[in-house]
Motif scaffolding. Structure first.
Motif, short mmCIF file in Angstrom:
data_model
loop_
_atom_site.label_atom_id
_atom_site.label_comp_id
_atom_site.label_asym_id
_atom_site.label_seq_id
_atom_site.Cartn_x
_atom_site.Cartn_y
_atom_site.Cartn_z
N MET A 169 0.82 -1.18 0.00
CA MET A 169 0.00 0.00 0.00
C MET A 169 0.86 1.24 0.00
SD MET A 169 -3.04 -0.39 2.74
CE MET A 169 -4.21 -1.65 2.48
N ALA A 170 0.40 2.22 -0.64
CA ALA A 170 1.02 3.52 -0.49
C ALA A 170 0.49 4.13 0.80
CB ALA A 170 0.66 4.41 -1.69
N CYS A 218 11.42 11.57 2.84
CA CYS A 218 11.00 10.59 1.83
C CYS A 218 12.13 10.32 0.84
CB CYS A 218 9.76 11.08 1.09
SG CYS A 218 9.17 9.89 -0.13
N PRO A 219 12.63 9.08 0.80
CA PRO A 219 13.74 8.77 -0.11
C PRO A 219 13.32 8.71 -1.58
CG PRO A 219 12.99 6.78 0.98
CD PRO A 219 12.25 7.93 1.61
N ASN A 220 12.02 8.65 -1.83
CA ASN A 220 11.53 8.57 -3.21
C ASN A 220 11.02 9.91 -3.73
OD1 ASN A 220 11.96 5.76 -3.37
ND2 ASN A 220 10.03 5.39 -2.31
N GLY A 221 11.01 10.93 -2.90
CA GLY A 221 10.47 12.22 -3.32
C GLY A 221 8.98 12.17 -3.58
N ALA A 222 8.27 11.30 -2.88
CA ALA A 222 6.84 11.11 -3.11
C ALA A 222 5.97 12.13 -2.39
CB ALA A 222 6.42 9.70 -2.68
N ILE A 223 6.55 12.88 -1.45
CA ILE A 223 5.79 13.83 -0.66
C ILE A 223 6.03 15.24 -1.18
CG2 ILE A 223 5.41 14.79 1.65
CD1 ILE A 223 6.36 12.09 2.77
N SER A 253 4.85 6.91 -6.47
CA SER A 253 6.24 7.00 -6.02
C SER A 253 6.45 6.46 -4.61
CB SER A 253 6.71 8.45 -6.06
OG SER A 253 6.68 8.94 -7.38
N CYS A 254 5.36 6.23 -3.88
CA CYS A 254 5.47 5.76 -2.49
C CYS A 254 5.69 4.26 -2.45
CB CYS A 254 4.22 6.13 -1.70
SG CYS A 254 4.25 5.54 0.01
N THR A 255 6.76 3.84 -1.81
CA THR A 255 7.04 2.41 -1.60
C THR A 255 6.98 2.05 -0.12
OG1 THR A 255 9.43 2.73 -1.42
CG2 THR A 255 8.55 2.32 -3.63
N GLU A 256 6.43 2.95 0.71
CA GLU A 256 6.45 2.76 2.17
C GLU A 256 7.89 2.56 2.64
OE1 GLU A 256 3.63 -0.02 3.88
OE2 GLU A 256 2.50 0.06 2.00
N CYS A 257 8.83 3.11 1.92
CA CYS A 257 10.27 3.03 2.19
C CYS A 257 10.84 1.62 1.98
CB CYS A 257 10.63 3.57 3.57
SG CYS A 257 10.44 5.36 3.69
N VAL A 258 10.06 0.70 1.40
CA VAL A 258 10.58 -0.63 1.06
C VAL A 258 11.76 -0.43 0.11
CG1 VAL A 258 10.08 -2.75 -0.22
CG2 VAL A 258 8.43 -1.88 1.43
N GLY A 259 12.85 -1.10 0.40
CA GLY A 259 14.06 -0.96 -0.39
C GLY A 259 15.02 0.06 0.18
N HIS A 260 14.52 0.95 1.02
CA HIS A 260 15.35 1.97 1.65
C HIS A 260 15.50 1.75 3.15
CE1 HIS A 260 15.56 4.61 -1.88
NE2 HIS A 260 14.26 4.42 -2.05
N PHE A 261 14.36 1.58 3.84
CA PHE A 261 14.33 1.47 5.29
C PHE A 261 13.35 0.39 5.72
CE2 PHE A 261 15.23 5.96 4.31
CZ PHE A 261 16.43 6.13 4.96
N LYS A 293 8.21 -1.74 -7.37
CA LYS A 293 8.12 -0.30 -7.61
C LYS A 293 9.43 0.39 -7.24
CE LYS A 293 4.39 1.81 -6.02
NZ LYS A 293 3.48 2.61 -5.16
N PHE A 294 10.01 0.00 -6.10
CA PHE A 294 11.31 0.53 -5.67
C PHE A 294 12.37 0.29 -6.75
CE2 PHE A 294 15.43 -0.91 -4.00
CZ PHE A 294 15.94 0.29 -3.54
#
Length: 83
Positions: free
Chosen positions: A1-2, A19-24, A37-45, A75-76
């Motif tokens: 989910m986003a 936000c590491p994806n710039g989604a905000i 663009s939101c991955t819930e930070c999956v892949g980052h944190f 998506k990440f």
């Protein structure tokens, strides 16, 4: 989910830079999250960083954008793919 930012947002500006994806980004009245663009930070944190820093706890899962952890990882990978 986003994730989604609810109207309880106080525009404190702390979530956007996390936000590491710039989604905000700043919306008309409150901050908004781009579900593409939101991955819930999956892949980052391990945890969504915006939720961690939000002082009013107004960033829940977006029920209109349901995704599995596997879909979020895909998506990440697309968002971070090198051209």
């Amino acid at each position: 989910m986003a994730l989604i930012i609810t109207d309880e947002c106080i525009n404190c500006d702390v979530c956007e830079p996390e936000c590491p994806n710039g989604a905000i980004s700043q919306g008309d009245e409150i901050y908004v999250i781009d579900p593409d663009s939101c991955t819930e930070c999956v892949g980052h944190f391990d945890e969504p960083q915006c939720q961690q820093v939000c002082p009013v706890d107004c960033i829940p899962l977006d029920p209109e954008h349901v995704e599995t952890k596997e879909q979020l990882m895909e998506k990440f990978l697309k968002l971070t793919a090198q051209s």
